[in-house]
Every structure is written in structure tokens, then in C-alpha cells.
Design an enzyme around this catalytic site. Structure first.
Site, PDB file in Angstrom:
ATOM      1  N   ASP A 145       0.832  -1.207   0.000  1.00  0.00           N
ATOM      2  CA  ASP A 145       0.000   0.000   0.000  1.00  0.00           C
ATOM      3  C   ASP A 145       0.872   1.265   0.000  1.00  0.00           C
ATOM      4  OD1 ASP A 145      -2.316   1.435  -0.001  1.00  0.00           O
ATOM      5  OD2 ASP A 145      -2.732   1.208   2.132  1.00  0.00           O
ATOM      6  N   ASN A 164     -10.670  -3.295  -5.702  1.00  0.00           N
ATOM      7  CA  ASN A 164      -9.981  -2.334  -6.572  1.00  0.00           C
ATOM      8  C   ASN A 164     -10.714  -2.091  -7.899  1.00  0.00           C
ATOM      9  OD1 ASN A 164      -6.586  -3.260  -5.552  1.00  0.00           O
ATOM     10  ND2 ASN A 164      -7.942  -1.676  -4.766  1.00  0.00           N
TER      11      ASN A 164
HETATM   12  C1  FPP Z   1      -2.130   0.186  -3.210  1.00  0.00           C
HETATM   13  O1  FPP Z   1      -1.644   1.503  -3.295  1.00  0.00           O
HETATM   14  C2  FPP Z   1      -1.609  -0.582  -4.310  1.00  0.00           C
HETATM   15  C3  FPP Z   1      -2.366  -1.163  -5.275  1.00  0.00           C
HETATM   16  C4  FPP Z   1      -3.826  -1.113  -5.338  1.00  0.00           C
HETATM   17  C5  FPP Z   1      -1.749  -1.883  -6.373  1.00  0.00           C
HETATM   18  C6  FPP Z   1      -0.480  -2.559  -6.025  1.00  0.00           C
HETATM   19  C7  FPP Z   1       0.139  -2.957  -7.265  1.00  0.00           C
HETATM   20  C8  FPP Z   1       1.452  -2.944  -7.538  1.00  0.00           C
HETATM   21  C9  FPP Z   1       2.524  -2.569  -6.611  1.00  0.00           C
HETATM   22  C10 FPP Z   1       1.850  -3.358  -8.838  1.00  0.00           C
HETATM   23  C11 FPP Z   1       1.885  -4.845  -8.905  1.00  0.00           C
HETATM   24  C12 FPP Z   1       1.772  -5.209 -10.264  1.00  0.00           C
HETATM   25  C13 FPP Z   1       2.024  -6.402 -10.764  1.00  0.00           C
HETATM   26  C14 FPP Z   1       2.223  -6.502 -12.171  1.00  0.00           C
HETATM   27  C15 FPP Z   1       2.108  -7.635  -9.977  1.00  0.00           C
HETATM   28  P1  FPP Z   1      -2.690   2.691  -3.358  1.00  0.00           P
HETATM   29  O2  FPP Z   1      -2.923   3.039  -4.764  1.00  0.00           O
HETATM   30  O3  FPP Z   1      -3.932   2.329  -2.603  1.00  0.00           O
HETATM   31  O4  FPP Z   1      -1.899   3.809  -2.623  1.00  0.00           O
HETATM   32  P2  FPP Z   1      -2.507   4.962  -1.715  1.00  0.00           P
HETATM   33  O5  FPP Z   1      -3.080   4.294  -0.499  1.00  0.00           O
HETATM   34  O6  FPP Z   1      -1.312   5.793  -1.400  1.00  0.00           O
HETATM   35  O7  FPP Z   1      -3.538   5.668  -2.529  1.00  0.00           O
END
Ligand code: FPP
Length: 245
Positions: free
Chosen positions: A16, A64
Site C-alpha cells: 500500500d 480495486n
Molecule cells: C495500493 O496503493 C496498491 C495497489 C492497489 C496496487 C499494487 C500494485 C502494484 C505494486 C503493482 C503490482 C503489479 C504487478 C504486475 C504484480 P494505493 O494506490 O492504494 O496507494 P494509496 O493508499 O497511497 O492511494
């Protein structure tokens, strides 16, 4: 205390903080996801170097899908890009890739990329990277129940061990250590069944900033934990102990 080596066999991570990482740099959120993939690749190799046998990452949750369409499309495309860019490197370093989640929700192209990542690394044994994509802990329990029913398991035959065999990890060990980056302190429908006795470590570090120091910090915290699995502690007289938790 944990196992002799203090190294967990199975680590799970809620990656996250990508969006905030990008925002702090005045970049669109998707740049955070892109940086998150690079961090993921480094983390898989760092886990393998430490003798961790399984790493499970939450790449896209059942929830998501509710994100803005452009972000969802970007994350889908990112899997294709990541497979193209990193598969050969991970394969050559002994990483076996397994995807868990609801494949029916993916496009045919994405399913093929997942199949390819799995089949071309199936022979590897150094570490297994479980990528949870279109995954939710509740979904996993429901799909396992359905699969057991389809297989003809009778209600009186259904117990934890039987249902466990239909869950996404099959025979793999449950996660010993579950790390969540990004400062939130919750499980968010990740491995609800399998994390029943996982040690939880929450870090304020945003996922793209996660590095070997952060990994080692989490492993040290794990090694210092007293894992009891609901049992009483052997070294303390039973009468002095509260109920095991
Ligand atoms: C949460 O951060 C992260 C995600 C919803 C996606 C995680 C995905 C990756 C790290 C890429 C992985 C990809 C592959 C190809 C396996 P957020 O967007 O919720 O962050 P925030 O809480 O700061 O908004």
C-alpha cells in the site's frame, strides 16, 4: 519465539501507498504503481536471498475494481508490461510464479499472460511468488466452498483441513508474516483464511520506498514474536497463564 532461523517460510505483503508516493512527487497515481512493480521485483529477490520460500503480494483486490476506470486499466496493462519486462529475469533467478484470484474477471489477454508466467516458471524451486490479482479473502473462501461442493464433499466431511485444500494456496504453508506498508492498520480482505495465525507487521513506509532494510526490520520483528498458535507457553506454569491467543 519463531522457528530456529527466525526466517519466515512464507511472507505476505499488502503493497500500500503507491498513490501517496506519486502524489508527494506531484506525479499521477499510476507512476506510484509503476515504481511499485520495480520494488516488487527487488523484494522477491531479497526474499529469495534470505531463504524465504513463499512470497504473496496483494496486487489487485476484489474491491480495486471500484477505482477510476483509467487506474483499473493501467493496473491491468501493468501486469502485461511487468511480465514482458521482468519475467525472464525472475525465471532465471529461480522464481516460480503463481497467480491467485478470480481469473474469470480478467481479459483473455491477461489470462494468457498469467498462464505464460506460471507455465514458464513452473520448474523453479527457489521461491514461489504468489500474485494475488482480482483476489479477495472472502472470494477465496466462497470459491473454496463451491469447489468442495462441486467435488462432492458432503457437509459432514467438511472440516478445516478439507476446505483448506480448496483454498488458493492448496498445500503451500500459511503465511508466517504479513506485512502491510503505507501506514494503514488493517487486513483489507487479504488472506482472511490463511492469515489466521500470521504475525502482523505494519509499516509507515510507502510501498515504492520499501527496501531490504524495511524487509529486515519486519523479519526481526517477526523473529522476536512469541508464536503460540493458541497454545499455552511451555516455559510458564499453566496456572500462571491467561488463555492462549
Ligand atoms: C495500493 O496503493 C496498491 C495497489 C492497489 C496496487 C499494487 C500494485 C502494484 C505494486 C503493482 C503490482 C503489479 C504487478 C504486475 C504484480 P494505493 O494506490 O492504494 O496507494 P494509496 O493508499 O497511497 O492511494
Amino acid at each position: 519465539m519463531t522457528s530456529d532461523t527466525g526466517i519466515p517460510r512464507h511472507v505476505a505483503i499488502v503493497m500500500d501507498g503507491n498513490g501517496r508516493w506519486a502524489k508527494r512527487r506531484y506525479l499521477p497515481r499510476v507512476f506510484g504503481h509503476k515504481a511499485g512493480v520495480d520494488t516488487l521485483v527487488k523484494t522477491v529477490l531479497a526474499c529469495a536471498d534470505r531463504g524465504i520460500e513463499h512470497l504473496t503480494v496483494f496486487a489487485f483486490s476484489s474491491e480495486n475494481w471500484k477505482r477510476p476506470t483509467e487506474e483499473v486499466s493501467f493496473l491491468m496493462g501493468l501486469v502485461l508490461v511487468a511480465v514482458e519486462k521482468y519475467l525472464a529475469r525472475l525465471a532465471s533467478r529461480g522464481v516460480r510464479i503463481r497467480m491467485i484470484g478470480d481469473r474469470n474477471q480478467l481479459t483473455e489477454r491477461l489470462r494468457q499472460a498469467c498462464d505464460h508466467a506460471e507455465s514458464s516458471t513452473a520448474h523453479n524451486t527457489r521461491i514461489t511468488l504468489w500474485v494475488a490479482f482480482a483476489y479477495g479473502g472472502r472470494w477465496d473462501i466462497v470459491q473454496a466452498c463451491r469447489a468442495a461442493m462441486r467435488a462432492g464433499v458432503k457437509p459432514e466431511e467438511l472440516d478445516e483441513a478439507t476446505l483448506g485444500r480448496y483454498m488458493s494456496f492448496g498445500d503451500a504453508p500459511d503465511p508466517d508474516l504479513l506485512i502491510r506498508t503505507g501506514g494503514e492498520v488493517r487486513i483489507s480482505n487479504f488472506l482472511l483464511w490463511q492469515a489466521a495465525y500470521s504475525e502482523l507487521v505494519f509499516s509507515d513506509c510507502l510501498w515504492p520506498d520499501f527496501d531490504e532494510d524495511e524487509l529486515d526490520k519486519a523479519i526481526r520483528a517477526y523473529a522476536d514474536r512469541d508464536r503460540r498458535f493458541g497454545l499455552v507457553k511451555a516455559t510458564v506454569p499453566v496456572a500462571e497463564q491467561a488463555t492462549g491467543t
